[in-house]
Design a protein around this motif. Sequence first.
Motif, PDB file in Angstrom:
ATOM      1  N   ASP A   8     -10.004  -4.628  34.306  1.00 35.25           N
ATOM      2  CA  ASP A   8     -10.075  -6.052  34.617  1.00 35.25           C
ATOM      3  C   ASP A   8      -8.694  -6.659  34.391  1.00 35.25           C
ATOM      4  O   ASP A   8      -7.707  -5.948  34.172  1.00 35.25           O
ATOM      5  CB  ASP A   8     -11.172  -6.747  33.798  1.00 35.25           C
ATOM      6  CG  ASP A   8     -10.870  -6.883  32.318  1.00 35.25           C
ATOM      7  OD1 ASP A   8      -9.788  -6.456  31.858  1.00 35.25           O
ATOM      8  OD2 ASP A   8     -11.733  -7.429  31.597  1.00 35.25           O
ATOM      9  N   TYR A  32      -9.325   1.818  41.119  1.00 36.21           N
ATOM     10  CA  TYR A  32     -10.348   0.827  41.418  1.00 36.21           C
ATOM     11  C   TYR A  32     -10.074  -0.501  40.713  1.00 36.21           C
ATOM     12  O   TYR A  32     -10.831  -1.448  40.875  1.00 36.21           O
ATOM     13  CB  TYR A  32     -11.727   1.333  40.981  1.00 36.21           C
ATOM     14  CG  TYR A  32     -12.236   2.485  41.803  1.00 36.21           C
ATOM     15  CD1 TYR A  32     -12.587   2.307  43.136  1.00 36.21           C
ATOM     16  CD2 TYR A  32     -12.371   3.747  41.243  1.00 36.21           C
ATOM     17  CE1 TYR A  32     -13.065   3.369  43.897  1.00 36.21           C
ATOM     18  CE2 TYR A  32     -12.859   4.809  41.991  1.00 36.21           C
ATOM     19  CZ  TYR A  32     -13.203   4.613  43.315  1.00 36.21           C
ATOM     20  OH  TYR A  32     -13.678   5.663  44.065  1.00 36.21           O
ATOM     21  N   THR A  34      -8.117  -4.004  39.262  1.00 39.91           N
ATOM     22  CA  THR A  34      -7.359  -5.120  39.821  1.00 39.91           C
ATOM     23  C   THR A  34      -5.882  -4.916  39.497  1.00 39.91           C
ATOM     24  O   THR A  34      -5.539  -4.340  38.464  1.00 39.91           O
ATOM     25  CB  THR A  34      -7.849  -6.473  39.265  1.00 39.91           C
ATOM     26  OG1 THR A  34      -7.102  -7.530  39.874  1.00 39.91           O
ATOM     27  CG2 THR A  34      -7.699  -6.581  37.756  1.00 39.91           C
ATOM     28  N   VAL A  40     -11.319 -11.656  36.432  1.00 41.41           N
ATOM     29  CA  VAL A  40     -12.289 -10.943  37.263  1.00 41.41           C
ATOM     30  C   VAL A  40     -13.397 -10.399  36.363  1.00 41.41           C
ATOM     31  O   VAL A  40     -13.293 -10.451  35.143  1.00 41.41           O
ATOM     32  CB  VAL A  40     -11.625  -9.779  38.040  1.00 41.41           C
ATOM     33  CG1 VAL A  40     -10.603 -10.286  39.039  1.00 41.41           C
ATOM     34  CG2 VAL A  40     -10.992  -8.778  37.079  1.00 41.41           C
ATOM     35  N   ASP A  41     -14.430  -9.875  36.964  1.00 44.06           N
ATOM     36  CA  ASP A  41     -15.560  -9.314  36.222  1.00 44.06           C
ATOM     37  C   ASP A  41     -15.397  -7.798  36.129  1.00 44.06           C
ATOM     38  O   ASP A  41     -15.423  -7.092  37.146  1.00 44.06           O
ATOM     39  CB  ASP A  41     -16.871  -9.649  36.918  1.00 44.06           C
ATOM     40  CG  ASP A  41     -17.113 -11.148  36.993  1.00 44.06           C
ATOM     41  OD1 ASP A  41     -16.591 -11.873  36.127  1.00 44.06           O
ATOM     42  OD2 ASP A  41     -17.813 -11.588  37.921  1.00 44.06           O
ATOM     43  N   TYR A  42     -15.258  -7.288  34.904  1.00 41.88           N
ATOM     44  CA  TYR A  42     -14.977  -5.858  34.702  1.00 41.88           C
ATOM     45  C   TYR A  42     -15.985  -4.922  35.356  1.00 41.88           C
ATOM     46  O   TYR A  42     -15.599  -3.856  35.839  1.00 41.88           O
ATOM     47  CB  TYR A  42     -14.807  -5.517  33.204  1.00 41.88           C
ATOM     48  CG  TYR A  42     -15.989  -5.854  32.344  1.00 41.88           C
ATOM     49  CD1 TYR A  42     -17.075  -5.001  32.250  1.00 41.88           C
ATOM     50  CD2 TYR A  42     -16.029  -7.046  31.634  1.00 41.88           C
ATOM     51  CE1 TYR A  42     -18.172  -5.330  31.482  1.00 41.88           C
ATOM     52  CE2 TYR A  42     -17.117  -7.378  30.860  1.00 41.88           C
ATOM     53  CZ  TYR A  42     -18.192  -6.520  30.786  1.00 41.88           C
ATOM     54  OH  TYR A  42     -19.282  -6.837  30.020  1.00 41.88           O
ATOM     55  N   PRO A  43     -17.302  -5.239  35.422  1.00 43.29           N
ATOM     56  CA  PRO A  43     -18.214  -4.270  36.051  1.00 43.29           C
ATOM     57  C   PRO A  43     -17.845  -3.949  37.503  1.00 43.29           C
ATOM     58  O   PRO A  43     -18.062  -2.821  37.960  1.00 43.29           O
ATOM     59  CB  PRO A  43     -19.582  -4.949  35.969  1.00 43.29           C
ATOM     60  CG  PRO A  43     -19.476  -5.851  34.781  1.00 43.29           C
ATOM     61  CD  PRO A  43     -18.048  -6.379  34.850  1.00 43.29           C
ATOM     62  N   ASP A  44     -17.275  -4.917  38.211  1.00 43.24           N
ATOM     63  CA  ASP A  44     -16.898  -4.688  39.605  1.00 43.24           C
ATOM     64  C   ASP A  44     -15.850  -3.590  39.738  1.00 43.24           C
ATOM     65  O   ASP A  44     -15.765  -2.929  40.778  1.00 43.24           O
ATOM     66  CB  ASP A  44     -16.363  -5.975  40.237  1.00 43.24           C
ATOM     67  CG  ASP A  44     -17.399  -7.079  40.289  1.00 43.24           C
ATOM     68  OD1 ASP A  44     -18.616  -6.772  40.261  1.00 43.24           O
ATOM     69  OD2 ASP A  44     -16.997  -8.265  40.354  1.00 43.24           O
ATOM     70  N   PHE A  45     -15.062  -3.367  38.698  1.00 44.84           N
ATOM     71  CA  PHE A  45     -13.968  -2.401  38.734  1.00 44.84           C
ATOM     72  C   PHE A  45     -14.267  -1.124  37.935  1.00 44.84           C
ATOM     73  O   PHE A  45     -13.562  -0.135  38.076  1.00 44.84           O
ATOM     74  CB  PHE A  45     -12.690  -3.067  38.207  1.00 44.84           C
ATOM     75  CG  PHE A  45     -12.310  -4.282  39.001  1.00 44.84           C
ATOM     76  CD1 PHE A  45     -11.553  -4.158  40.156  1.00 44.84           C
ATOM     77  CD2 PHE A  45     -12.741  -5.545  38.622  1.00 44.84           C
ATOM     78  CE1 PHE A  45     -11.224  -5.270  40.912  1.00 44.84           C
ATOM     79  CE2 PHE A  45     -12.416  -6.669  39.369  1.00 44.84           C
ATOM     80  CZ  PHE A  45     -11.658  -6.532  40.524  1.00 44.84           C
ATOM     81  N   HIS A  47     -17.761   0.159  37.557  1.00 41.13           N
ATOM     82  CA  HIS A  47     -18.846   0.923  38.173  1.00 41.13           C
ATOM     83  C   HIS A  47     -18.342   1.994  39.146  1.00 41.13           C
ATOM     84  O   HIS A  47     -18.851   3.125  39.129  1.00 41.13           O
ATOM     85  CB  HIS A  47     -19.852   0.010  38.871  1.00 41.13           C
ATOM     86  CG  HIS A  47     -20.897  -0.562  37.957  1.00 41.13           C
ATOM     87  ND1 HIS A  47     -21.717   0.221  37.158  1.00 41.13           N
ATOM     88  CD2 HIS A  47     -21.261  -1.845  37.722  1.00 41.13           C
ATOM     89  CE1 HIS A  47     -22.540  -0.551  36.470  1.00 41.13           C
ATOM     90  NE2 HIS A  47     -22.285  -1.813  36.785  1.00 41.13           N
ATOM     91  N   CYS A  65     -10.483  -2.834  29.534  1.00 39.22           N
ATOM     92  CA  CYS A  65     -10.743  -4.271  29.518  1.00 39.22           C
ATOM     93  C   CYS A  65     -10.220  -4.805  28.188  1.00 39.22           C
ATOM     94  O   CYS A  65      -9.615  -4.058  27.419  1.00 39.22           O
ATOM     95  CB  CYS A  65     -12.221  -4.592  29.741  1.00 39.22           C
ATOM     96  SG  CYS A  65     -13.353  -4.192  28.404  1.00 39.22           S
ATOM     97  N   THR A  74     -20.503  -0.445  30.531  1.00 40.31           N
ATOM     98  CA  THR A  74     -20.746  -0.359  31.969  1.00 40.31           C
ATOM     99  C   THR A  74     -20.661   1.072  32.467  1.00 40.31           C
ATOM    100  O   THR A  74     -21.553   1.559  33.163  1.00 40.31           O
ATOM    101  CB  THR A  74     -19.747  -1.244  32.734  1.00 40.31           C
ATOM    102  OG1 THR A  74     -19.903  -2.603  32.302  1.00 40.31           O
ATOM    103  CG2 THR A  74     -19.965  -1.170  34.229  1.00 40.31           C
TER     104      THR A  74
END
Length: 144
Positions: A8, A32, A34, A40-45, A47, A65, A74
Amino acid sequence: MRIAIGNDHAGTDYKLAIVGLLKSKGIEVINYGTDDTDSVDYPDFVHPVGSDVSEGKVDFGIVICGSGNGASMTVNKHQNVRGALCWNKEITQLAREHNDANVLSLPARFISLPQALDMVETFLNTSFEGGRHERRVEKIPVTK
């Protein structure tokens, strides 16, 4: 060797340095994370890293993170992922030797960049001991 990395906003600088280290060793990196410091939301990066490790598309994963906790929680939702939140070289070594960790979770706000790089080196250069530890790792439930 292939490694997936996700981060993140708190881990961007660490991720960039780690990617440089890995590439200098000839390791293929799937990024993957940012590349920005905007929130930003860490799960998006994270998963996608867990998916790649679970599916055997990569040898290892690294997630970063602020505290390392959210990223670790996550990534560990994925089948056959053993993500270890580490904060020093010794814990990192034990995570590989005793737990066969396949994902390293780093707390960017609580370790220095040189520590993080040293921990990545340790993670990659340490093997699982097996033996009595293998029996224990086999008892970790697999998420379905």
